[in-house]
Every structure is written in structure tokens, then in C-alpha cells.
Write an enzyme that holds these catalytic residues in place. Structure first.
Site, PDB file in Angstrom:
ATOM      1  N   SER A  79       0.835  -1.206   0.000  1.00  0.00           N
ATOM      2  CA  SER A  79       0.000   0.000   0.000  1.00  0.00           C
ATOM      3  C   SER A  79       0.861   1.245   0.000  1.00  0.00           C
ATOM      4  O   SER A  79       1.996   1.235   0.529  1.00  0.00           O
ATOM      5  CB  SER A  79      -0.858  -0.028   1.271  1.00  0.00           C
ATOM      6  OG  SER A  79      -1.442   1.225   1.485  1.00  0.00           O
ATOM      7  N   TYR A 135      -1.275  -0.231  10.441  1.00  0.00           N
ATOM      8  CA  TYR A 135      -1.637  -0.842   9.154  1.00  0.00           C
ATOM      9  C   TYR A 135      -0.482  -0.684   8.150  1.00  0.00           C
ATOM     10  O   TYR A 135      -0.011  -1.672   7.555  1.00  0.00           O
ATOM     11  CB  TYR A 135      -2.920  -0.206   8.595  1.00  0.00           C
ATOM     12  CG  TYR A 135      -3.175  -0.564   7.153  1.00  0.00           C
ATOM     13  CD1 TYR A 135      -3.548  -1.867   6.801  1.00  0.00           C
ATOM     14  CD2 TYR A 135      -3.001   0.370   6.130  1.00  0.00           C
ATOM     15  CE1 TYR A 135      -3.748  -2.207   5.464  1.00  0.00           C
ATOM     16  CE2 TYR A 135      -3.203   0.033   4.802  1.00  0.00           C
ATOM     17  CZ  TYR A 135      -3.577  -1.251   4.470  1.00  0.00           C
ATOM     18  OH  TYR A 135      -3.761  -1.594   3.156  1.00  0.00           O
ATOM     19  N   LYS A 159       2.368  -3.433   6.258  1.00  0.00           N
ATOM     20  CA  LYS A 159       2.681  -3.554   4.820  1.00  0.00           C
ATOM     21  C   LYS A 159       4.193  -3.443   4.591  1.00  0.00           C
ATOM     22  O   LYS A 159       4.771  -4.209   3.815  1.00  0.00           O
ATOM     23  CB  LYS A 159       1.930  -2.483   4.020  1.00  0.00           C
ATOM     24  CG  LYS A 159       0.416  -2.667   4.019  1.00  0.00           C
ATOM     25  CD  LYS A 159       0.024  -4.006   3.405  1.00  0.00           C
ATOM     26  CE  LYS A 159      -1.471  -4.215   3.350  1.00  0.00           C
ATOM     27  NZ  LYS A 159      -1.835  -5.574   2.926  1.00  0.00           N
TER      28      LYS A 159
HETATM   29  N1  LIG Z   1      -8.888  -1.296  -0.988  1.00  0.00           N
HETATM   30  C1  LIG Z   1      -7.862  -0.447  -0.934  1.00  0.00           C
HETATM   31  O1  LIG Z   1      -8.046   0.766  -1.118  1.00  0.00           O
HETATM   32  C2  LIG Z   1      -6.449  -0.942  -0.669  1.00  0.00           C
HETATM   33  C3  LIG Z   1      -5.369  -0.037  -0.784  1.00  0.00           C
HETATM   34  C4  LIG Z   1      -4.081  -0.506  -0.534  1.00  0.00           C
HETATM   35  C5  LIG Z   1      -3.859  -1.844  -0.201  1.00  0.00           C
HETATM   36  N2  LIG Z   1      -4.920  -2.685  -0.075  1.00  0.00           N
HETATM   37  C6  LIG Z   1      -4.662  -4.081   0.310  1.00  0.00           C
HETATM   38  O2  LIG Z   1      -5.210  -4.938  -0.674  1.00  0.00           O
HETATM   39  C7  LIG Z   1      -5.662  -6.151  -0.083  1.00  0.00           C
HETATM   40  C8  LIG Z   1      -7.090  -6.424  -0.512  1.00  0.00           C
HETATM   41  O3  LIG Z   1      -7.903  -5.317  -0.127  1.00  0.00           O
HETATM   42  P1  LIG Z   1      -9.485  -5.304  -0.388  1.00  0.00           P
HETATM   43  O4  LIG Z   1      -9.868  -3.874  -0.506  1.00  0.00           O
HETATM   44  O5  LIG Z   1      -9.863  -6.243  -1.470  1.00  0.00           O
HETATM   45  O6  LIG Z   1      -9.985  -5.842   1.036  1.00  0.00           O
HETATM   46  P2  LIG Z   1     -11.204  -6.827   1.394  1.00  0.00           P
HETATM   47  O7  LIG Z   1     -11.389  -6.693   2.875  1.00  0.00           O
HETATM   48  O8  LIG Z   1     -12.371  -6.572   0.512  1.00  0.00           O
HETATM   49  O9  LIG Z   1     -10.606  -8.253   1.046  1.00  0.00           O
HETATM   50  C9  LIG Z   1      -9.660  -8.908   1.865  1.00  0.00           C
HETATM   51  C10 LIG Z   1     -10.066 -10.364   1.955  1.00  0.00           C
HETATM   52  O10 LIG Z   1      -9.086 -11.072   2.723  1.00  0.00           O
HETATM   53  C11 LIG Z   1      -9.724 -11.803   3.761  1.00  0.00           C
HETATM   54  N3  LIG Z   1      -8.784 -11.883   4.896  1.00  0.00           N
HETATM   55  C12 LIG Z   1      -8.245 -10.872   5.614  1.00  0.00           C
HETATM   56  N4  LIG Z   1      -7.434 -11.373   6.578  1.00  0.00           N
HETATM   57  C13 LIG Z   1      -7.465 -12.722   6.462  1.00  0.00           C
HETATM   58  C14 LIG Z   1      -6.831 -13.787   7.154  1.00  0.00           C
HETATM   59  N5  LIG Z   1      -6.047 -13.581   8.217  1.00  0.00           N
HETATM   60  N6  LIG Z   1      -7.070 -15.065   6.742  1.00  0.00           N
HETATM   61  C15 LIG Z   1      -7.879 -15.320   5.683  1.00  0.00           C
HETATM   62  N7  LIG Z   1      -8.507 -14.349   4.991  1.00  0.00           N
HETATM   63  C16 LIG Z   1      -8.313 -13.074   5.379  1.00  0.00           C
HETATM   64  C17 LIG Z   1     -10.980 -10.996   4.091  1.00  0.00           C
HETATM   65  O11 LIG Z   1     -11.971 -11.723   4.755  1.00  0.00           O
HETATM   66  C18 LIG Z   1     -11.401 -10.563   2.683  1.00  0.00           C
HETATM   67  O12 LIG Z   1     -12.166 -11.550   2.044  1.00  0.00           O
HETATM   68  C19 LIG Z   1      -5.481  -5.972   1.434  1.00  0.00           C
HETATM   69  O13 LIG Z   1      -4.288  -6.608   1.819  1.00  0.00           O
HETATM   70  C20 LIG Z   1      -5.352  -4.473   1.613  1.00  0.00           C
HETATM   71  O14 LIG Z   1      -4.581  -4.124   2.742  1.00  0.00           O
HETATM   72  C21 LIG Z   1      -6.208  -2.264  -0.313  1.00  0.00           C
END
Ligand SMILES: NC(=O)c1ccc[n+]([C@@H]2O[C@H](COP(=O)([O-])OP(=O)(O)OC[C@H]3O[C@@H](n4cnc5c(N)ncnc54)[C@H](O)[C@@H]3O)[C@@H](O)[C@H]2O)c1
Length: 323
Positions: free
Chosen positions: A115, A139, A143
Site C-alpha cells: 500500500s 496498518y 505492509k
Molecule cells: N482497498 C484499498 O483501497 C487498498 C489499498 C491498498 C492496499 N490494499 C490491500 O489490498 C488487499 C485487498 O484489499 P481489499 O480492498 O480487497 O480488502 P477486502 O477486505 O475486501 O478483502 C480482503 C479479503 O481477505 C480476507 N482476509 C483478511 N485477513 C485474512 C486472514 N487472516 N485469513 C484469511 N482471509 C483473510 C478478508 O476476509 C477478505 O475476504 C489488502 O491486503 C489491503 O490491505 C487495499
């Protein structure tokens, strides 16, 4: 793939399946939704649990998996401030277990969801990957530590990995895959519109052209395509070690511009309200996407208008209970 039922992961599942790749998802489905990925094998598993290592090894071997994309992670900044140990346990514990399993099963390609939060209060109109990474919340720390752990694993065993530092992700590749969490600007403004309340702009006295903060919005469909491009890069190159790539558009959009684009797409005449600055919000956070463009050949295609229109379509369908 881990976290494939989530917002971003489900877009990548769809792209991979459309091009004929086999996908197996490991996910605890806590913030995800199975309905986003119909017909895909989902192993329900909390990655941070120590018993998950054996289960992941079996899945990797049974399905002859050659690459992993690791999306699973908790991602709420404020929650991470209140529950730092849980964030480390979930995000670092989960990644460590995954790496242990990949080493045993000899799976040697990894793409990691990092991120722009790793940059902390670093600001600029073209932040490159070698800019100081000093996260300002747990958070962002998970990362950065995650990237460092992956770099160590690449040095220790036959692993090639790319960490993708996403900037501000928004939009929907198709309406059923929209972002349903109200954590980012676009869904937050939608919620205010639904409630008939004024969206809030935090600070209009920054040294930017219209006084509000400037961010880099990346369409989730473009982001999904970055993942398939990076997978192809890892598979064709070999011996990559660990690389980090920003995934952003390289274009800055102010909060005022974004809010006004959203209100216009929603045909709302509510007037936004300006509040004092929030602590820790840098004025400019815009990616330099040069490294991924030159190494992988990926660049974003879709702009703010497509982001807002697609997100609004997804929101309207969700609100109507159609998805
Ligand atoms: N959405 C954003 O703006 C954004 C920006 C930067 C980075 N990210 C990163 O991208 C990734 C995906 O983000 P997203 O927006 O799709 O989030 P999301 O919450 O929609 O999806 C994450 C998925 O991972 C699962 N999960 C989380 N921890 C878990 C664990 N310990 N064991 C098993 N499953 C687990 C959740 O239940 C969910 O289904 C994340 O790592 C997030 O930090 C997202």
C-alpha cells in the site's frame, strides 16, 4: 490466491478465469463475499492460525499451484491504531504462514498487496519507490514489514516476488464487484448522499491549487490488470528477487474535484461542508508509476470519471438489493 472474495481480489479472480487460469482461493470471508466469485473453489481458512500452514501446503500441492497472489489482510487504518497487535498477528502472522507453506511446497512466485500507506507522511506529485518509507500507523507498518519479510524470504529460498503499493483504489470492474466497505472517500461520499447529508472535505487551506488534499485514484479494473501483468512478468522473467512497484495513475485529483465529480454523477445538489484538517493527512500523495511501466509495460487506462460512474452504478444496485 488469498483474500480472493474481497473487493480487489474478486476483480483479479474474474480476469484470471476469463483468460483460462485455474484459481483456488484461501479466505476467511470475514470482509469478503463468496457471491463475488461464483464457481471458484474457496478454502475457508484464517491464515494467521498456525494450523493453516499444513492446509496451505496441501492445497498448493494438490492443485499444482505455481504462483500466489496474497490479498488477504486487514485494512482499516483506525482499527489498526486501536488493535496494533491484532493487525500484526493477522497481516504479518498470515504472511509468515503463507511463506512457510510456499517454501515447503516449493511455490516460487508471489505477488503481495502492499500500500501507499508505507510512505506515511511522505508527500509529492510523483512519489517513487525509493522515497522514504516511514509508515505512520500500524496498518502501514504491517505492509512495510510484510515487504521486508518477503525480501528476506526471496534471499533465503527460491522465491521471486513483487510487492504492489496500491494508491487510492476505487470504482468497480462490474457492478456486482463494487467496494461495499465505507472506508474510503468514494463510498463515504455515497453514504452521505444516501443520508441527505453534506459530504465533508477535511481542510481547504493546503498549499494545493484548490486548497484541498490531492490524491492518486486508480480504477480497480486497472489495478486488477496490473496483477495479471505482474504475474506474467514473474513467470517470463525468473530470478527477479523482490521488487516493489507503485500502482497508481500518476495523476493527482483534489478531494474537492473528486467530491464534485461524485455529486455530479449522483445528480445531487448537496453542497459539501469544509471541516478542519485531519491529523496526518499529507497535502499531495501521487504515485510515480514509471517503474512498473518500464519493467512490466503496465499503465492505467481509466480516469476519475470512469471510476466514479462505475462505483455509483455498483452502489445503486447494492442499495436496491439487486446484489
Ligand atoms: N482497498 C484499498 O483501497 C487498498 C489499498 C491498498 C492496499 N490494499 C490491500 O489490498 C488487499 C485487498 O484489499 P481489499 O480492498 O480487497 O480488502 P477486502 O477486505 O475486501 O478483502 C480482503 C479479503 O481477505 C480476507 N482476509 C483478511 N485477513 C485474512 C486472514 N487472516 N485469513 C484469511 N482471509 C483473510 C478478508 O476476509 C477478505 O475476504 C489488502 O491486503 C489491503 O490491505 C487495499
Amino acid at each position: 490466491m488469498t483474500g480472493g472474495t474481497g473487493y480487489i481480489g474478486s476483480h483479479v479472480v474474474k480476469l484470471l478465469k476469463d483468460r483460462g487460469d485455474q484459481v483456488v482461493i484461501v479466505d476467511d470471508v470475514l470482509t469478503g463475499d463468496r457471491e463475488r466469485v461464483p464457481g471458484t473453489l474457496i478454502e475457508e481458512l484464517d491464515l494467521h492460525s498456525p494450523t493453516s500452514v499444513d492446509r496451505i501446503v496441501s492445497l498448493l500441492q494438490e492443485h499444482e499451484i505455481d504462483s500466489v497472489i496474497h490479498f488477504a489482510g486487514r485494512k482499516q487504518v483506525l482499527e489498526s491504531v486501536h488493535r496494533p497487535a491484532w493487525y500484526y498477528q493477522q497481516n504479518i502472522g498470515g504472511l509468515a504462514n503463507l511463506l512457510l507453506a510456499m517454501e515447503v511446497a516449493q511455490v516460487a512466485k508471489l505477488v503481495f498487496s502492499s500500500s501507499a500507506a508505507v510512505y506515511g507522511s511522505t508527500e509529492g506529485a510523483a512519489i517513487a519507490e525509493d522515497a522514504p518509507a516511514v509508515p505512520i500507523n500500524p496498518y502501514g507498518e504491517t505492509k512495510l514489514v510484510g515487504e521486508q519479510l518477503i525480501a528476506r524470504a526471496c534471499a533465503a529460498f527460491e522465491l521471486d516476488a513483487v510487492s504492489l503499493r496500491y494508491f487510492n483504489v476505487a470504482g468497480a470492474g462490474s457492478p456486482e464487484l463494487g467496494d461495499r466497505a465505507v472506508l474510503n472517500l468514494v463510498p463515504m461520499v455515497f453514504e452521505k448522499i444516501d443520508q441527505g447529508e453534506a459530504p465533508v472535505i477535511f481542510g481547504d487551506d493546503y498549499s494545493t491549487p484548490d486548497g484541498s488534499c490531492i490524491r492518486d485514484y486508480i480504477h480497480v479494473q486497472d489495478l486488477a490488470e496490473a496483477h495479471t501483468a505482474v504475474l506474467d512478468y514473474l513467470q517470463s522473467r525468473g530470478d527477479v528477487g523482490h521488487e516493489t512497484f507503485n500502482v497508481g495513475s500518476g495523476t493527482g485529483t483534489s478531494v474537492k474535484e473528486m467530491v464534485s465529480a461524485i455529486l455530479s454523477v449522483a445528480k445531487s445538489n448537496i453542497v459539501p461542508r469544509v471541516s478542519p484538517r485531519r491529523e496526518g493527512d499529507p497535502a499531495w500523495v501521487v504515485a510515480s508509476p514509471d517503474r512498473i511501466r518500464s519493467a512490466v509495460g503496465w499503465q492505467s487506462r481509466l480516469g476519475v470519471q470512469e471510476i466514479v460512474e462505475s462505483a455509483w452504478r455498483a452502489h445503486e444496485l447494492h442499495r436496491a438489493g439487486a446484489i
